[in-house]
Design a protein around this motif. Structure first.
Motif, PDB file in Angstrom:
ATOM      1  N   LYS A 124       2.131  -2.868   4.760  1.00  0.00           N
ATOM      2  CA  LYS A 124       1.797  -3.330   3.408  1.00  0.00           C
ATOM      3  C   LYS A 124       1.543  -1.540   3.046  1.00  0.00           C
ATOM      4  O   LYS A 124       2.234  -1.681   1.620  1.00  0.00           O
ATOM      5  CB  LYS A 124      -0.089  -3.590   3.980  1.00  0.00           C
ATOM      6  N   LEU A 126       6.022  -2.732  -4.599  1.00  0.00           N
ATOM      7  CA  LEU A 126       5.936  -3.275  -5.791  1.00  0.00           C
ATOM      8  C   LEU A 126       5.654  -2.355  -7.244  1.00  0.00           C
ATOM      9  O   LEU A 126       6.313  -2.366  -7.795  1.00  0.00           O
ATOM     10  CB  LEU A 126       4.171  -3.660  -5.614  1.00  0.00           C
ATOM     11  N   CYS A 186      -0.256  -8.845 -13.354  1.00  0.00           N
ATOM     12  CA  CYS A 186       0.674 -10.218 -11.931  1.00  0.00           C
ATOM     13  C   CYS A 186       0.586  -8.795 -10.664  1.00  0.00           C
ATOM     14  O   CYS A 186       0.427  -9.097  -9.798  1.00  0.00           O
ATOM     15  CB  CYS A 186       1.539 -10.328 -12.632  1.00  0.00           C
ATOM     16  N   ILE A 187       2.045  -7.529 -10.729  1.00  0.00           N
ATOM     17  CA  ILE A 187       2.021  -6.905  -9.656  1.00  0.00           C
ATOM     18  C   ILE A 187       0.721  -6.173  -9.341  1.00  0.00           C
ATOM     19  O   ILE A 187       0.295  -5.616  -8.418  1.00  0.00           O
ATOM     20  CB  ILE A 187       2.965  -6.078 -10.888  1.00  0.00           C
ATOM     21  N   LEU A 220      -1.786  -7.602  -7.272  1.00  0.00           N
ATOM     22  CA  LEU A 220      -0.980  -8.081  -6.439  1.00  0.00           C
ATOM     23  C   LEU A 220      -1.255  -6.445  -5.339  1.00  0.00           C
ATOM     24  O   LEU A 220      -1.758  -6.615  -4.112  1.00  0.00           O
ATOM     25  CB  LEU A 220       0.512  -8.335  -6.286  1.00  0.00           C
ATOM     26  N   LYS A 242      -5.274  -6.012  -4.554  1.00  0.00           N
ATOM     27  CA  LYS A 242      -5.212  -6.643  -3.207  1.00  0.00           C
ATOM     28  C   LYS A 242      -4.978  -6.291  -1.903  1.00  0.00           C
ATOM     29  O   LYS A 242      -5.414  -6.105  -0.622  1.00  0.00           O
ATOM     30  CB  LYS A 242      -4.634  -8.494  -3.539  1.00  0.00           C
ATOM     31  N   THR A 243      -3.905  -6.022  -1.838  1.00  0.00           N
ATOM     32  CA  THR A 243      -3.150  -5.051  -0.376  1.00  0.00           C
ATOM     33  C   THR A 243      -3.642  -4.191  -0.486  1.00  0.00           C
ATOM     34  O   THR A 243      -3.824  -3.200   0.703  1.00  0.00           O
ATOM     35  CB  THR A 243      -1.850  -4.892  -0.925  1.00  0.00           C
TER      36      THR A 243
END
Length: 450
Positions: free
Chosen positions: A201, A208, A413-414, A417, A420-421
């Protein structure tokens, strides 16, 4: 951990923050379960002493297992120090003092015999009677009850430390000898599995972030139309740009000025709030939701450096050259907020030009320019010429809003994410800690676990 069973019978451990333990386990103070001693071997080399390698604070802090693969520091030690503090397989080492109390009591276990490696200063070596007891003690020191004990027992103001009594009084839950290897093995397997997930992760986040950076750089130098005709920008590290775009030096695209407003408050000056270096470094957008520092400024300083919507602020100096030129844009009107020291305010003619400049400063070509143009040895900084010479790719006015909006949407958006990660990594770390605690305090029965 709901699939694990409890032990058939429990007893009171006698320790409030441990609670019940399996009926056949012992709860011992560390002084009754192992020997321990603070190392006094410092980093200096002395004539007439034996050449050794030193296992230092950071070796323990950043590594759960001490192995021969680590890069130990060359040093010297006396014969007595070598005899007392040469590391052996099964030795548990803990950090015993720090400027941060949460950094105290971090354990590592020596996973193999290390010839010529001696434990260094600010560390305590704990030696159990056998390897399996040591493995259990290592994990017990990682558990939440022990962390709480160390936190309470490490007094200090600017530096915190554990004394011998606090270390010796640490309560350790010990299963019978025949169960210790199974408990330690199971913890190793589960933590290795969790660690592998965390590594994956973490790498995903790195990818990302690379994608985010590539998106900004491509958008800000190539535009959004893949079929547009291109031209040479005249700048090697920018390459081709859309034919109808301009490439300007920053001094021709905006005004800019270094702030000289420091953090001190002075009598007779106007009360303001200060936007400081860290506000810019950690926030892409400067908004009223940030906690700005109360301070004062003169009338001239307020006139020059009171922040307005669309102002782009960059970090202009740092001890690390990669921290220079980090930009943030003022996203709304901020009444009474003034730009602080070590920052440069860039002001474009209009908001959409400012939004493009903000993203252009984030791009790889500008980062490379700033890195090259920030001279220094222990501190690095951008002068006015270096900032003014920064090349900015500017689309026509009618394209700027669409370009900036596109970058905002894609990076948002990135970022979502990434967050969230990061949260999933935090949860994995919590699970890891909870599993270790449950295993070493007997909350779960691992005797028949696969």
């Amino acid at each position: 951990m709901s699939h694990y069973k409890a032990y058939p019978a429990y007893k009171d451990s006698g320790v409030k923050w441990i609670g019940p333990v399996p009926e056949h386990w012992e709860v011992k103070r560390l002084r009754h379960a192992a020997t321990f001693k603070n190392s006094n071997v410092d980093k200096k080399s002395y004539d007439g002493q034996q050449a050794i390698h030193l296992c230092n604070y950071t070796d323990v802090y950043y590594n759960e297992f001490i192995t021969s693969g680590l890069s130990f520091m060359p040093s010297t030690a006396s014969a007595v120090e070598v005899e007392q503090f040469s590391l052996k397989r099964g030795d548990v080492i803990i950090t015993k003092d720090s400027e941060d109390p949460s950094d105290i009591g971090i354990p590592a276990i020596v996973a193999e015999d290390l010839d010529g490696v001696v434990c260094g200063y600010h560390l305590t070596v704990i030696r159990a009677a056998d390897l399996e007891a040591a493995r259990v003690i290592h994990r017990a020191i990682q558990s939440n009850p022990t962390k709480a004990h160390f936190f309470v027992e490490a007094p200090g103001i600017t530096r915190y430390g554990l004394n011998q009594d606090a270390i010796g009084a640490t309560q350790i839950c010990l299963p019978p000898p025949q169960e210790r290897k199974n408990v330690a093995d199971h913890i190793d397997r589960e933590t290795s599995r969790i660690d592998a997930l965390i590594t994956k992760k973490t790498r995903f986040i790195e990818l990302l972030q690379e994608k985010r950076q590539a998106l900004i750089t491509h958008s800000i130098t190539k535009g959004l139309d893949p079929n547009v005709r291109m031209k040479d920008s005249g700048v090697e590290w920018i390459g081709e740009v859309p034919e109808h775009w301009e490439v300007k030096r920053l001094r021709h695209a905006a005004t800019f000025k270094n702030s000289n407003v420091d953090k001190k408050s002075y009598d007779g000056q106007q009360a303001i709030h200060l936007c400081n270096y860290t506000d810019v470094y950690y926030n892409e957008f400067i908004t009223s939701g940030l906690s700005f520092m109360p301070s004062t400024a003169s009338a001239a300083e307020i006139e020059q450096f009171a922040l307005k919507r669309g102002d782009v602020i960059i970090t202009k100096d740092s001890e690390d050259p990669s921290d220079i030129g980090i930009p943030a844009i003022v996203a709304e009107e901020l009444g009474g907020v003034v730009c602080g020291y070590h920052l440069t305010v860039i002001r474009a003619a209009d908001l959409e030009a400012a939004r493009v400049i903000h993203r252009a400063i984030q791009s790889n070509p500008t980062k490379a320019h700033f890195f090259v143009e920030a001279p220094g040895i222990t501190r690095y900084g951008l002068n006015q010429d270096a900032i003014g010479d920064t090349r900015i790719c500017l689309p026509p006015p009618q394209e700027r809003k669409n370009l900036a909006d596109h970058i905002d949407r894609q990076t948002s958006c990135i970022d979502a994410l990434i967050e969230k990660t990061k949260r999933s990594i935090d949860l994995l770390k919590e699970r890891r800690s909870a599993f270790i605690t449950a295993a070493v305090t007997g909350q779960i029965d691992l005797r028949e676990a696969a």
